[in-house]
Design a protein around this motif. Structure first.
Motif, PDB file in Angstrom:
ATOM      1  N   ASP A   1     -10.822  -7.263  16.989  1.00  0.00           N
ATOM      2  CA  ASP A   1     -11.302  -8.521  17.549  1.00  0.00           C
ATOM      3  C   ASP A   1     -12.574  -8.646  17.840  1.00  0.00           C
ATOM      4  O   ASP A   1     -13.165  -9.842  17.531  1.00  0.00           O
ATOM      5  CB  ASP A   1     -10.283  -8.978  18.736  1.00  0.00           C
ATOM      6  CG  ASP A   1      -8.678  -9.377  18.255  1.00  0.00           C
ATOM      7  OD1 ASP A   1      -8.340  -9.493  17.182  1.00  0.00           O
ATOM      8  OD2 ASP A   1      -8.120  -9.512  19.375  1.00  0.00           O
TER       9      ASP A   1
ATOM     10  N   PRO B   1     -12.107 -12.443  11.005  1.00  0.00           N
ATOM     11  CA  PRO B   1     -10.720 -12.935  11.046  1.00  0.00           C
ATOM     12  C   PRO B   1      -9.845 -12.468   9.567  1.00  0.00           C
ATOM     13  O   PRO B   1      -8.762 -12.176   9.561  1.00  0.00           O
ATOM     14  CB  PRO B   1     -10.841 -14.424  11.096  1.00  0.00           C
ATOM     15  CG  PRO B   1     -12.331 -14.686  10.791  1.00  0.00           C
ATOM     16  CD  PRO B   1     -13.175 -13.580  11.048  1.00  0.00           C
TER      17      PRO B   1
ATOM     18  N   ARG C   1      -6.671 -10.135   9.808  1.00  0.00           N
ATOM     19  CA  ARG C   1      -5.323 -10.635   9.353  1.00  0.00           C
ATOM     20  C   ARG C   1      -4.773  -9.762   8.361  1.00  0.00           C
ATOM     21  O   ARG C   1      -3.686  -9.561   8.493  1.00  0.00           O
ATOM     22  CB  ARG C   1      -5.513 -12.126   8.534  1.00  0.00           C
ATOM     23  CG  ARG C   1      -4.192 -12.592   8.351  1.00  0.00           C
ATOM     24  CD  ARG C   1      -4.318 -14.019   8.010  1.00  0.00           C
ATOM     25  NE  ARG C   1      -5.811 -14.631   7.311  1.00  0.00           N
ATOM     26  CZ  ARG C   1      -6.578 -15.340   7.630  1.00  0.00           C
ATOM     27  NH1 ARG C   1      -6.881 -15.317   8.774  1.00  0.00           N
ATOM     28  NH2 ARG C   1      -7.603 -15.175   6.576  1.00  0.00           N
TER      29      ARG C   1
END
Length: 216
Positions: free
Chosen positions: A142, A147, A151
């Motif tokens: 993170d 992102p 994912r």
């Protein structure tokens, strides 16, 4: 339900609950799942559970079979090889990216989670090990603030998690070497490539563990 899940909209909270059942090995490869069965298991309504199962099927964590059956896919050597390839490409990169940012902010959390990993290994707590290990890695990932890569990585963990749970249940967790301290030390030293190398080694260990059990 954990505090983070509790603050989310109901449909998202239910999705996370079902996702964590898969991630942390509460359902096993080949196990058929029904909307009503899952709804009863987690105490949720039919509609949000149906939506969660639809999303998780799209993500590859569940597989649709004939007669509208849904199950956790059984791991095969070909699937494992593909998961292994992408994980070893993406996750060290995420670790490297995280280490180039303000990594000092996450070291304390990672140390706390690694202590939970150690405690789970010593106690033979497989669910605790899988959850703490996941949260350790994703605290680091993170921090990369990537992102799309994040994912992709979570999707792969969803596909590998049930098989790792079976292997840990069969052989235990005491023979898993903890490489997390190596990653934390590299973060503290500010050497991104060493962080990436430590995470790569950790991934190889886990995937080799699954592979060896399949060969046996």
């Amino acid at each position: 339900m954990n505090r983070l899940v509790g603050k989310r909209p109901e449909h998202e909270a239910i999705y996370i609950q079902v996702k964590e059942l898969i991630l942390f090995g509460e359902v096993v490869p080949g196990q058929p799942l029904t909307i009503h069965g899952l709804a009863d298991m987690i105490g949720a309504g039919i509609t949000p559970v149906r939506e969660a199962m639809r999303r998780l099927t799209a993500e590859g964590a569940l597989a649709a079979r004939e007669n509208r059956r849904v199950e956790v896919p059984v791991m095969t050597p070909d699937r494992l090889a593909q998961i292994d390839l992408v994980r070893l490409t993406v996750e060290p990169k995420l670790a490297f990216m995280a280490a180039t940012r303000d990594a000092a902010a996450i070291i304390q959390d990672m140390e706390r989670l690694d202590a939970r990993v150690d405690q789970a290994i010593k106690g033979g707590d497989i669910r605790g090990y899988l959850e703490a290990n996941f949260r350790f890695h994703f605290t680091l990932y993170d921090a990369a603030e990537a992102p799309i890569l994040r994912r992709i990585t979570e999707s792969l963990w969803l596909q590998a998690g049930p098989s790792l749970r079976v292997v840990c249940g069969r052989y235990g967790t005491s023979n898993l070497k903890d490489l997390h301290q190596q990653a934390i030390a590299a973060l503290r030293s500010g050497v991104p490539q060493e962080v990436a190398d430590a995470i790569e080694g950790d991934i190889r260990q886990g995937m080799d563990f699954v592979r060896q059990s399949m060969d046996g």
